[in-house]
Scaffold this motif. Structure first.
Motif, PDB file in Angstrom:
ATOM      1  N   TYR A  65       0.562  -1.153  -0.160  1.00 50.53           N
ATOM      2  CA  TYR A  65      -0.212  -0.020   0.061  1.00 50.53           C
ATOM      3  C   TYR A  65       0.772   1.339  -0.290  1.00 50.53           C
ATOM      4  O   TYR A  65       1.743   1.365   0.400  1.00 50.53           O
ATOM      5  CB  TYR A  65      -0.824  -0.351   1.000  1.00 50.53           C
ATOM      6  N   ASP A  66       0.039   2.465   0.006  1.00 46.83           N
ATOM      7  CA  ASP A  66       0.891   3.304  -0.656  1.00 46.83           C
ATOM      8  C   ASP A  66       0.517   4.147   0.979  1.00 46.83           C
ATOM      9  O   ASP A  66      -0.819   4.609   1.180  1.00 46.83           O
ATOM     10  CB  ASP A  66       0.139   4.736  -1.436  1.00 46.83           C
ATOM     11  N   HIS A  67       1.026   5.001   1.735  1.00 46.97           N
ATOM     12  CA  HIS A  67       1.169   5.251   2.988  1.00 46.97           C
ATOM     13  C   HIS A  67       1.229   6.637   3.282  1.00 46.97           C
ATOM     14  O   HIS A  67       1.039   6.808   4.131  1.00 46.97           O
ATOM     15  CB  HIS A  67       2.214   4.512   4.259  1.00 46.97           C
ATOM     16  N   HIS A  68       1.148   6.961   1.637  1.00 51.63           N
ATOM     17  CA  HIS A  68       0.561   8.711   1.477  1.00 51.63           C
ATOM     18  C   HIS A  68      -0.551   8.535   1.723  1.00 51.63           C
ATOM     19  O   HIS A  68      -1.129   9.887   1.565  1.00 51.63           O
ATOM     20  CB  HIS A  68       1.879   9.556   0.903  1.00 51.63           C
ATOM     21  N   ALA A  69      -1.073   7.707   1.265  1.00 54.00           N
ATOM     22  CA  ALA A  69      -3.278   7.905   1.296  1.00 54.00           C
ATOM     23  C   ALA A  69      -3.714   7.898   2.007  1.00 54.00           C
ATOM     24  O   ALA A  69      -3.858   6.874   2.844  1.00 54.00           O
ATOM     25  CB  ALA A  69      -3.278   6.586   0.758  1.00 54.00           C
ATOM     26  N   ASP A  71      -5.313   9.019   5.627  1.00 51.04           N
ATOM     27  CA  ASP A  71      -5.336   7.831   6.919  1.00 51.04           C
ATOM     28  C   ASP A  71      -4.950   6.482   6.775  1.00 51.04           C
ATOM     29  O   ASP A  71      -4.997   5.709   7.443  1.00 51.04           O
ATOM     30  CB  ASP A  71      -6.623   8.469   7.558  1.00 51.04           C
ATOM     31  N   LEU A  72      -4.491   6.168   5.569  1.00 51.85           N
ATOM     32  CA  LEU A  72      -4.657   4.279   5.434  1.00 51.85           C
ATOM     33  C   LEU A  72      -4.238   3.356   6.185  1.00 51.85           C
ATOM     34  O   LEU A  72      -4.378   2.536   6.619  1.00 51.85           O
ATOM     35  CB  LEU A  72      -4.337   3.974   4.089  1.00 51.85           C
ATOM     36  N   GLU A  75      -6.061   3.695  10.014  1.00 51.62           N
ATOM     37  CA  GLU A  75      -7.202   2.852   9.461  1.00 51.62           C
ATOM     38  C   GLU A  75      -6.799   1.340   9.457  1.00 51.62           C
ATOM     39  O   GLU A  75      -7.118   0.312   9.486  1.00 51.62           O
ATOM     40  CB  GLU A  75      -7.850   2.780   7.568  1.00 51.62           C
ATOM     41  N   LEU A  76      -5.583   1.266   8.566  1.00 49.30           N
ATOM     42  CA  LEU A  76      -5.076  -0.421   8.260  1.00 49.30           C
ATOM     43  C   LEU A  76      -4.452  -0.683   9.959  1.00 49.30           C
ATOM     44  O   LEU A  76      -5.281  -2.293  10.225  1.00 49.30           O
ATOM     45  CB  LEU A  76      -3.735  -0.374   7.522  1.00 49.30           C
ATOM     46  N   THR A  77      -4.065  -0.861  10.779  1.00 44.96           N
ATOM     47  CA  THR A  77      -3.319  -0.666  11.851  1.00 44.96           C
ATOM     48  C   THR A  77      -5.128  -0.405  12.804  1.00 44.96           C
ATOM     49  O   THR A  77      -5.358  -1.804  13.771  1.00 44.96           O
ATOM     50  CB  THR A  77      -2.850   0.707  12.560  1.00 44.96           C
ATOM     51  N   LYS A 124      -8.116   2.661  -0.203  1.00 46.73           N
ATOM     52  CA  LYS A 124      -7.915   3.476  -1.185  1.00 46.73           C
ATOM     53  C   LYS A 124      -6.257   3.710  -0.690  1.00 46.73           C
ATOM     54  O   LYS A 124      -6.297   3.695   0.516  1.00 46.73           O
ATOM     55  CB  LYS A 124      -8.435   4.487  -1.235  1.00 46.73           C
ATOM     56  N   GLY A 125      -5.463   2.884  -2.219  1.00 45.12           N
ATOM     57  CA  GLY A 125      -4.504   2.780  -1.500  1.00 45.12           C
ATOM     58  C   GLY A 125      -3.691   1.684  -1.035  1.00 45.12           C
ATOM     59  O   GLY A 125      -2.152   1.862  -1.431  1.00 45.12           O
ATOM     60  N   VAL A 126      -4.381   0.835  -1.192  1.00 43.99           N
ATOM     61  CA  VAL A 126      -3.501  -0.974  -1.357  1.00 43.99           C
ATOM     62  C   VAL A 126      -3.377  -0.954  -2.464  1.00 43.99           C
ATOM     63  O   VAL A 126      -4.796  -1.481  -3.006  1.00 43.99           O
ATOM     64  CB  VAL A 126      -5.110  -1.505  -0.418  1.00 43.99           C
TER      65      VAL A 126
END
Length: 139
Positions: A65-69, A71-72, A75-77, A124-126
């Motif tokens: 994933y894009d860690h700049h996307a 609050d991704l 959210e994942l954490t 979004k971002g994954v």
């Protein structure tokens, strides 16, 4: 653990197919056809359509994933905390300035792990999400 009782059975194949199979199993280090066929059967039983939601499995979820996307990362954490009983461990790797790879080691009911996988991959971002499992024998 008791040794499984082996059952013999015959299989007929076209000569060209068995020749290709023998070449493949030799290249993969199998000592005989029986070992290779057992592995093929085990693998076929792990196809998603063969697994039941209540089946105990262990495996991995791989995310890129894009860690700049947005609050991704948060959210994942947060989502992983919702499934903390199913997550054994995680590993986080920085692939480059923008991309992260996360390896999530899981163990639990197949239905619950597919739910986690689905909830992770829709963000979004994954850019990549894959669940890979194997059966766990209950003791």
């Amino acid at each position: 653990m008791a040794k499984d009782h082996l059952v013999r059975f015959g299989v007929s194949m076209p000569e060209d197919l068995i020749r290709l199979f023998d070449e493949k199993i030799a290249a993969n280090g199998y000592e005989n056809r029986s070992e290779a066929i057992r592995d093929l059967v085990r693998k076929s039983l792990l196809e998603p359509e063969q697994l039941r939601p209540e089946q105990l499995v262990a495996g991995t979820i791989v995310l890129v994933y894009d860690h700049h996307a947005g609050d991704l990362t948060r959210e994942l954490t947060s989502l992983q905390h919702d499934y903390h009983h199913d997550i054994i461990s995680t590993m986080h790797v920085h692939l480059n300035h923008s991309q992260c790879l996360e390896l999530i080691i899981v163990k639990g009911l197949y239905g619950r792990l597919t739910e986690l996988h689905d909830r992770l991959r829709i963000h979004k971002g994954v850019t990549y999400a894959e669940l890979s499992v194997t059966c766990v024998m209950e003791e």
